[in-house]
Design an enzyme around this catalytic site. Structure first.
Site, PDB file in Angstrom:
ATOM      1  N   VAL A   1     -23.749  13.870  25.838  1.00  0.00           N
ATOM      2  CA  VAL A   1     -23.386  12.570  26.394  1.00  0.00           C
ATOM      3  C   VAL A   1     -24.592  11.997  27.138  1.00  0.00           C
ATOM      4  O   VAL A   1     -25.194  12.666  27.976  1.00  0.00           O
ATOM      5  CB  VAL A   1     -22.175  12.709  27.342  1.00  0.00           C
ATOM      6  CG1 VAL A   1     -21.875  11.378  28.015  1.00  0.00           C
ATOM      7  CG2 VAL A   1     -20.964  13.215  26.563  1.00  0.00           C
ATOM      8  N   LYS A   2     -24.921  10.751  26.777  1.00  0.00           N
ATOM      9  CA  LYS A   2     -26.089  10.119  27.392  1.00  0.00           C
ATOM     10  C   LYS A   2     -25.611   9.164  28.484  1.00  0.00           C
ATOM     11  O   LYS A   2     -24.750   8.298  28.229  1.00  0.00           O
ATOM     12  CB  LYS A   2     -26.809   9.340  26.291  1.00  0.00           C
ATOM     13  CG  LYS A   2     -28.295   9.228  26.440  1.00  0.00           C
ATOM     14  CD  LYS A   2     -28.830   8.639  25.136  1.00  0.00           C
ATOM     15  CE  LYS A   2     -30.279   8.334  25.225  1.00  0.00           C
ATOM     16  NZ  LYS A   2     -30.714   7.495  24.107  1.00  0.00           N
ATOM     17  N   VAL A   3     -26.151   9.328  29.685  1.00  0.00           N
ATOM     18  CA  VAL A   3     -25.779   8.440  30.793  1.00  0.00           C
ATOM     19  C   VAL A   3     -27.048   7.833  31.384  1.00  0.00           C
ATOM     20  O   VAL A   3     -28.103   8.464  31.355  1.00  0.00           O
ATOM     21  CB  VAL A   3     -24.983   9.183  31.908  1.00  0.00           C
ATOM     22  CG1 VAL A   3     -23.737   9.865  31.364  1.00  0.00           C
ATOM     23  CG2 VAL A   3     -25.861  10.188  32.654  1.00  0.00           C
TER      24      VAL A   3
ATOM     25  N   ALA B   1     -25.097  10.623  22.337  1.00  0.00           N
ATOM     26  CA  ALA B   1     -24.269   9.417  22.190  1.00  0.00           C
ATOM     27  C   ALA B   1     -24.111   8.822  23.587  1.00  0.00           C
ATOM     28  O   ALA B   1     -23.700   9.521  24.524  1.00  0.00           O
ATOM     29  CB  ALA B   1     -22.912   9.791  21.605  1.00  0.00           C
TER      30      ALA B   1
ATOM     31  N   THR C   1     -29.313   8.502  19.937  1.00  0.00           N
ATOM     32  CA  THR C   1     -28.901   7.127  19.646  1.00  0.00           C
ATOM     33  C   THR C   1     -28.790   6.405  20.991  1.00  0.00           C
ATOM     34  O   THR C   1     -28.830   7.039  22.042  1.00  0.00           O
ATOM     35  CB  THR C   1     -27.531   7.077  18.935  1.00  0.00           C
ATOM     36  OG1 THR C   1     -26.512   7.543  19.835  1.00  0.00           O
ATOM     37  CG2 THR C   1     -27.513   7.920  17.671  1.00  0.00           C
TER      38      THR C   1
END
Ligand code: E4P
Length: 218
Positions: free
Chosen positions: A82-84, A56, A27
């Protein structure tokens, strides 16, 4: 090759998960906005359907904020990634989140040098954006190929190449040919992968001929 679906639409995820072909979900803030739902509820609901990695994305722009948001997102479910963003601050956050064993997808990658940095920061996934490079007249697939070559030169790089910003059936096939570990595919494109005109006409013929026999299997 693993198939992730690139959407925050719960109904689409439910329906496509029935194929048994979906290994994960990605996402981003745009997809969450499109879904019209709360990010935490959405990620929680997706994680109930899909047991593989569910990305996310953080929205803070400094590393401290990204780490804080990353911990909150990871607390939602054990399969959250975790998307950074691939920025100076994003890679600091990546490093720190990986130190506490939180998986990280580094997104918005547009060059091999960025991909090399992400691998050094311990990224679980690197997301090169094929379609957006093609949009500006560059060769998105060439980036996948370069990253594959670079990563394969070093045994200690474990970062998986997640081909993102996929717009066509050919993007999926070419990403597979270049050795991408994962493709994150919009639902519309995933459905198109099933289709071939000869499959349809072949099936029509088989069913016509079968009808003429008057037989039934059940
Ligand atoms: C996935 O992780 C990306 O956010 C997504 O593939 C971007 O796709 P787009 O360029 O079509 O928005």
């Amino acid at each position: 090759m693993k198939f992730f679906i690139d959407t925050a639409n719960i109904e689409e995820i439910k329906s496509l998960s029935e194929t048994g072909l979906i290994d994960g979900v990605t996402t981003n803030p745009t997809l969450i906005a499109k879904s019209g739902n709360d990010i935490k509820d959405t990620i929680r609901n997706i994680c109930k359907i899909i047991k593989g990695p569910v990305s996310a994305e953080v929205t803070a722009i400094n590393s401290t904020g990204m780490i804080e948001e990353g911990k909150i997102l990871f607390d939602i479910a054990e399969n959250v990634v975790v998307k950074v963003p691939l920025t100076f601050e994003g890679l600091i956050a990546c490093n720190k989140l990986r130190e506490i064993d939180i998986p990280v997808n580094v997104t918005l990658c547009f060059s091999s040098s960025q991909a090399l940095l992400a691998a050094k920061a311990g990224a679980t996934f690197i997301s090169p954006f094929i379609g957006r490079l093609d949009d500006i007249g560059l060769d998105g697939m060439n980036l996948i190929s370069e990253i594959r070559t670079i990563y394969d030169n070093y045994d200690n790089i474990t970062t998986e190449i997640l081909a993102a910003s996929i717009r066509t059936n050919n993007h999926v096939i070419n990403a597979a040919l270049q050795g991408a570990d994962v493709a994150t595919i919009p639902p519309k494109i995933l459905k198109e992968l099933f289709d071939h005109p000869l499959t349809k006409s072949g099936l029509d013929t088989f069913l016509d001929d079968w009808g003429k026999t008057g037989q039934k299997i059940v």
